[in-house]
Design a protein around this motif. Structure first.
Motif, short mmCIF file in Angstrom:
data_model
loop_
_atom_site.label_atom_id
_atom_site.label_comp_id
_atom_site.label_asym_id
_atom_site.label_seq_id
_atom_site.Cartn_x
_atom_site.Cartn_y
_atom_site.Cartn_z
N ASP A 61 0.80 -1.22 0.00
CA ASP A 61 0.00 0.00 0.00
C ASP A 61 0.84 1.27 0.00
OD1 ASP A 61 -2.26 -1.38 -0.12
OD2 ASP A 61 -3.02 -0.86 1.88
N ASN B 220 -2.21 -8.05 1.88
CA ASN B 220 -3.53 -7.44 1.95
C ASN B 220 -4.31 -7.92 3.18
OD1 ASN B 220 -5.56 -5.87 1.12
ND2 ASN B 220 -6.26 -7.18 -0.56
N ARG C 164 -4.65 -6.26 6.34
CA ARG C 164 -4.49 -5.14 7.28
C ARG C 164 -5.29 -5.32 8.57
NH1 ARG C 164 -1.56 -1.25 6.54
NH2 ARG C 164 -0.55 -1.13 4.54
N VAL C 165 -6.43 -6.02 8.48
CA VAL C 165 -7.25 -6.19 9.68
C VAL C 165 -6.47 -7.01 10.72
CG1 VAL C 165 -9.45 -7.00 10.57
CG2 VAL C 165 -9.34 -6.05 8.29
N LYS D 21 -4.25 -4.91 12.62
CA LYS D 21 -4.99 -4.15 13.64
C LYS D 21 -5.24 -5.01 14.87
CE LYS D 21 -5.69 0.09 12.78
NZ LYS D 21 -5.24 1.09 13.76
N SER E 50 -10.25 4.52 11.94
CA SER E 50 -9.59 3.61 11.00
C SER E 50 -10.62 2.62 10.48
CB SER E 50 -8.45 2.91 11.75
OG SER E 50 -8.09 1.74 11.10
N ILE F 240 -11.13 -0.34 7.67
CA ILE F 240 -10.45 -1.18 6.69
C ILE F 240 -11.47 -2.11 6.06
CG2 ILE F 240 -8.62 -2.89 6.34
CD1 ILE F 240 -7.31 -1.72 8.90
N GLU F 241 -11.61 -2.03 4.76
CA GLU F 241 -12.61 -2.84 4.03
C GLU F 241 -13.95 -2.83 4.74
OE1 GLU F 241 -10.56 -6.53 3.95
OE2 GLU F 241 -8.91 -5.64 2.84
N CYS G 166 -12.11 -0.37 12.58
CA CYS G 166 -10.94 -0.85 13.33
C CYS G 166 -10.38 0.25 14.23
CB CYS G 166 -9.84 -1.32 12.38
SG CYS G 166 -10.35 -2.67 11.31
#
Ligand code: CTP
Ligand code: MG
Length: 554
Positions: free
Chosen positions: A216, A294, A296-297, A300, A387, A389-390, A394
């Motif tokens: 990213d 990919n 990212r969660v 978190k 935040s 994410i998708e 988060c």
């Protein structure tokens, strides 16, 4: 210095001197050094997760520019203050000359040191010890814990014995950086970061290395398009779905790891999983690695777990103990299957700590609210720290000073006992564990164990777990709760003929149980526990005798 990894004080020096430095370091060690790993200084540490590795024990960051360990052969990690020093060393490093095989000419920072017999490596006693990169066996742990005087001390000692060391953190970051060198062939601007138990504060020596390939941050993403006129953009290959792009990238990188990566073996591309990944063993470090992209969660949730672990020391101690207990009773396993995972167990401990009265840690919703400031006058929320994410929220506070903890003074011994009690009677049949709300909820779907994913709230973290594993978990909680209570409260003659001395405390919880044979929680049998305790006492007595006779013979 920008990073905790650059404690080395070797300065930019010529190649000859570097080799001398290296040899000097090696001479500290008794034995043959087969391999050398070199870690150059990282340019910048650009994520919260990097900070995680610097977490506790800042004062342990001494001059640790070299350390030795054993994996498949003897290794040394040598850190340099800057990249020029490494470049200078690599300049004079030879390509192996072999006659019966062919080489993949990919150069990495993983080097072998050959002794052509002209250089004498003296067999002098070493000032530097080999650093163990795996956790001590359970029997050794039991011996160690038996020397502690209370259950609280045993729990603390268990955490100290199992947690990742400063060197192990370095090794994990080094493997990420070696992997990045491979991926950088296609994506020079990528980063590879560790996540999961490698950096969330709950990692045990020997745990797997979860890595995240981050694309990213590539430049051009945030370049603003002019409203009119000419501009340039990159021509790029397209696919229908982001998932397909992730699968394709991991497939190619996985292939490169397999074909080019020195010491990378057993590469498996698991691209159809919910979260596609490449799994392999990195022999030079001894790590089992999972490379994802990919994801990212998961980064978190790693940060969230880290935060919870730092809020109160009892959190980490309890998680380590419960994880160790679960492993000792085969509730968890290193092989994927219908077992409860360490991540699920950790969330269960967090949930339990939220349910104490007063709670030891706050709910995720509370941490979220702290991150979003509400201005009542204007009826608006400041969304500075938000935040998403998708489409998953988060958001949670990252400023520790904003979190007010309630004053719960329960000891680790009480908490461990209460943990078993809590889950021994938890209604897994109908209820779901939810750390966002800090309250059990009705299960939204049929599953033997339902633990809501903290951020992807429609997902069940323990979807893989089957009913018999939940039954075993409950039966073991019942047995452990019973055992620990006898030791704490009951007069010895009432319960166990051979009562465990109170200072041996929690150890017997780690002994193999007969619960595996118990099909349903109702058919509890406690007799085998006393048998186990008997044999523990015998084995501790024997070890003490052996140690005494060794001392006498000296
Ligand atoms: N994770 C998740 N949801 C899951 C499984 C995993 O969000 N169902 C995330 C968590 O952040 C977890 C990380 O992926 O920490 C890595 O997963 P895993 O390796 O299974 O767990 P660890 O926490 O790393 O524990 P272990 O020591 O067993 O590897
Ligand atoms: Mg892991």
């Amino acid at each position: 210095m920008a990073s905790s990894f650059t404690v080395c004080r070797l300065h930019t020096i010529g190649r000859g001197s570097l080799v001398k430095c290296l040899q000097k370091a090696i001479h500290f060690f008794t034995g043959i050094l087969e391999q050398t790993l070199l870690l150059c200084k990282k340019k910048r540490m650009d994520s919260n997760l990097c900070m995680l590795s610097r977490q506790r024990d800042k004062n342990r960051q001494r001059d640790l520019n070299t350390f030795f360990y054993e994996s498949y052969g003897m290794y040394a990690v040598v850190e340099f203050a800057n990249q020029e020093s490494v470049a200078s060393l690599l300049e004079g490093t030879a390509i192996p000359s072999i006659s019966h095989e062919s080489l993949v000419p990919f150069k990495s920072r993983l080097l072998s040191m050959r002794n052509l017999a002209s250089v004498d490596l003296p067999n002098q006693p070493s000032g530097k010890k080999r650093q163990a990169q795996t956790s001590i066996p359970i029997n050794e742990l039991i011996q160690r814990l038996s020397k502690e005087e209370s259950i609280d001390q045993q729990i603390t000692s268990l955490t100290e014995a199992y947690q990742l060391t400063e060197e192990n953190y370095r090794l994990r970051y080094l493997v990420c950086s070696l992997l990045k060198d491979i991926a950088a062939g296609f994506f020079p601007e990528c980063t590879i970061m560790p996540f999961g138990s490698s950096v969330n504060g709950f990692g045990k020596l020997g745990c797997d290395l979860d890595m995240f390939l981050d694309l990213d941050g590539i430049s051009g993403k945030n370049a603003t398009m002019p409203k009119s006129g000419l501009f340039l953009e990159y021509q790029m290959k397209r696919a229908n779905l982001e998932r397909i792009v992730t699968q394709n990238i991991l497939s190619v990188i996985g292939e490169c790891v397999d074909q080019f990566g020195p010491g990378c073996v057993g590469v498996q591309k698991i691209l159809n999983a919910r979260c596609p990944l490449v799994r392999f063993a990195h022999q030079p470090s001894g790590f089992q690695c999972d490379l994802t992209a990919n994801n990212r969660v998961a980064m978190k949730s790693t940060e969230l777990l880290y935060l919870y672990g730092e809020l109160d020391p009892r959190v980490r101690h309890l998680v380590f103990t419960v994880r160790c207990w679960a492993r000792a009773h085969s509730i968890t396993s290193s092989i994927p299957g219908a077992w409860i995972s360490n991540f699920s167990l950790t969330v269960m401990v967090l949930f339990f700590l939220q349910r104490r009265s007063p709670p030891i840690i706050p709910t995720l919703n509370h941490l979220r609210d702290l991150a979003v400031t509400f201005f009542p006058l204007f009826k608006i929320k400041s969304r500075g720290q938000e935040s998403v994410i998708e489409d998953n929220d988060c958001t949670f506070v990252s400023d520790f000073s904003k979190i007010r903890l309630e004053s719960n003074t329960e000891t680790l011994e009480q908490l461990l006992c209460e943990f078993f009690e809590f889950y021994a009677s938890f209604c897994f049949r109908t209820l779901s564990i939810n750390i966002r709300k800090g309250k059990e909820q009705n299960k939204p779907e049929v599953a033997p164990l339902h633990i809501q994913n903290p951020f992807e709230t429609t997902l069940n973290v323990s979807k893989n777990v089957n009913a018999s594993q939940v039954d075993r978990f409950v039966a073991l909680c019942q047995e452990s709760s019973w055992l620990i209570q006898q030791n704490i409260t009951a007069p010895s003659e009432v319960v166990l003929k051979e009562r465990l001395p109170s200072h041996l405390g929690s150890i017997y919880l780690l002994l193999p149980s007969q619960v595996a044979a118990i099909k349903s929680p109702q058919r509890r049998k406690f007799e085998p526990a006393s048998e186990r305790i008997k044999s523990l006492l015998e084995s501790l007595k024997n070890t003490n005798k052996q140690q005494k006779s060794k001392l006498n013979s000296l």
